[in-house]
Design a protein around this motif. Structure first.
Motif, PDB file in Angstrom:
ATOM      1  N   ASN A  23      -4.127  12.163  -0.915  1.00 48.80           N
ATOM      2  CA  ASN A  23      -5.367  11.571  -0.387  1.00 48.80           C
ATOM      3  C   ASN A  23      -5.695  10.230  -1.042  1.00 48.80           C
ATOM      4  OD1 ASN A  23      -5.783  13.735   1.306  1.00 48.80           O
ATOM      5  ND2 ASN A  23      -7.027  14.848  -0.171  1.00 48.80           N
ATOM      6  N   THR A  24      -4.786   9.725  -1.854  1.00 50.92           N
ATOM      7  CA  THR A  24      -5.022   8.485  -2.582  1.00 50.92           C
ATOM      8  C   THR A  24      -4.154   7.374  -2.018  1.00 50.92           C
ATOM      9  OG1 THR A  24      -5.447   9.763  -4.599  1.00 50.92           O
ATOM     10  CG2 THR A  24      -4.978   7.421  -4.874  1.00 50.92           C
ATOM     11  N   GLU A  30       0.853  -1.182   0.000  1.00 49.55           N
ATOM     12  CA  GLU A  30       0.000   0.000   0.000  1.00 49.55           C
ATOM     13  C   GLU A  30       0.887   1.229   0.000  1.00 49.55           C
ATOM     14  OE1 GLU A  30      -2.892   0.068   3.099  1.00 49.55           O
ATOM     15  OE2 GLU A  30      -3.644  -1.932   2.630  1.00 49.55           O
ATOM     16  N   ARG A  57       0.637   5.511  -0.042  1.00 44.00           N
ATOM     17  CA  ARG A  57      -0.213   6.697   0.062  1.00 44.00           C
ATOM     18  C   ARG A  57       0.424   7.830  -0.722  1.00 44.00           C
ATOM     19  NH1 ARG A  57      -4.310   8.646   2.939  1.00 44.00           N
ATOM     20  NH2 ARG A  57      -4.443   6.802   4.232  1.00 44.00           N
ATOM     21  N   LEU A 113      -2.792   3.676  -3.050  1.00 40.91           N
ATOM     22  CA  LEU A 113      -2.660   2.668  -4.106  1.00 40.91           C
ATOM     23  C   LEU A 113      -2.379   1.321  -3.452  1.00 40.91           C
ATOM     24  CD1 LEU A 113      -0.336   4.647  -6.530  1.00 40.91           C
ATOM     25  CD2 LEU A 113      -2.809   4.427  -6.643  1.00 40.91           C
TER      26      LEU A 113
END
Length: 63
Positions: free
Chosen positions: A24-25, A19, A21, A27
């Motif tokens: 604000n996204t 993961e 960041r 992935l």
């Protein structure tokens, strides 16, 4: 009519999940390895690093 095809392979969980960041996204990347492979995750990462070095990229390490 279109023929409905059934997926006969059982679902399996990913071998690795990453993961990242970015603002604000978030992935989420799921990785799967072949079942019959003899390479370890470390072997695969070494190949990636060697390819990056051969291409002239510098490694960026997070603080």
């Amino acid at each position: 009519m279109a023929e409905n095809k059934q997926n006969t392979t059982p679902e399996r969980s990913p071998d690795c999940v990453t993961e990242i960041r970015m603002g604000n996204t978030v992935l989420v990347v799921s990785g799967f390895f072949k079942k019959d492979t003899t390479d370890t995750a470390a072997d695969k990462m070494m190949k990636v690093l060697e390819a990056e070095a051969a291409a002239g990229h510098k490694a960026q390490l997070s603080p």
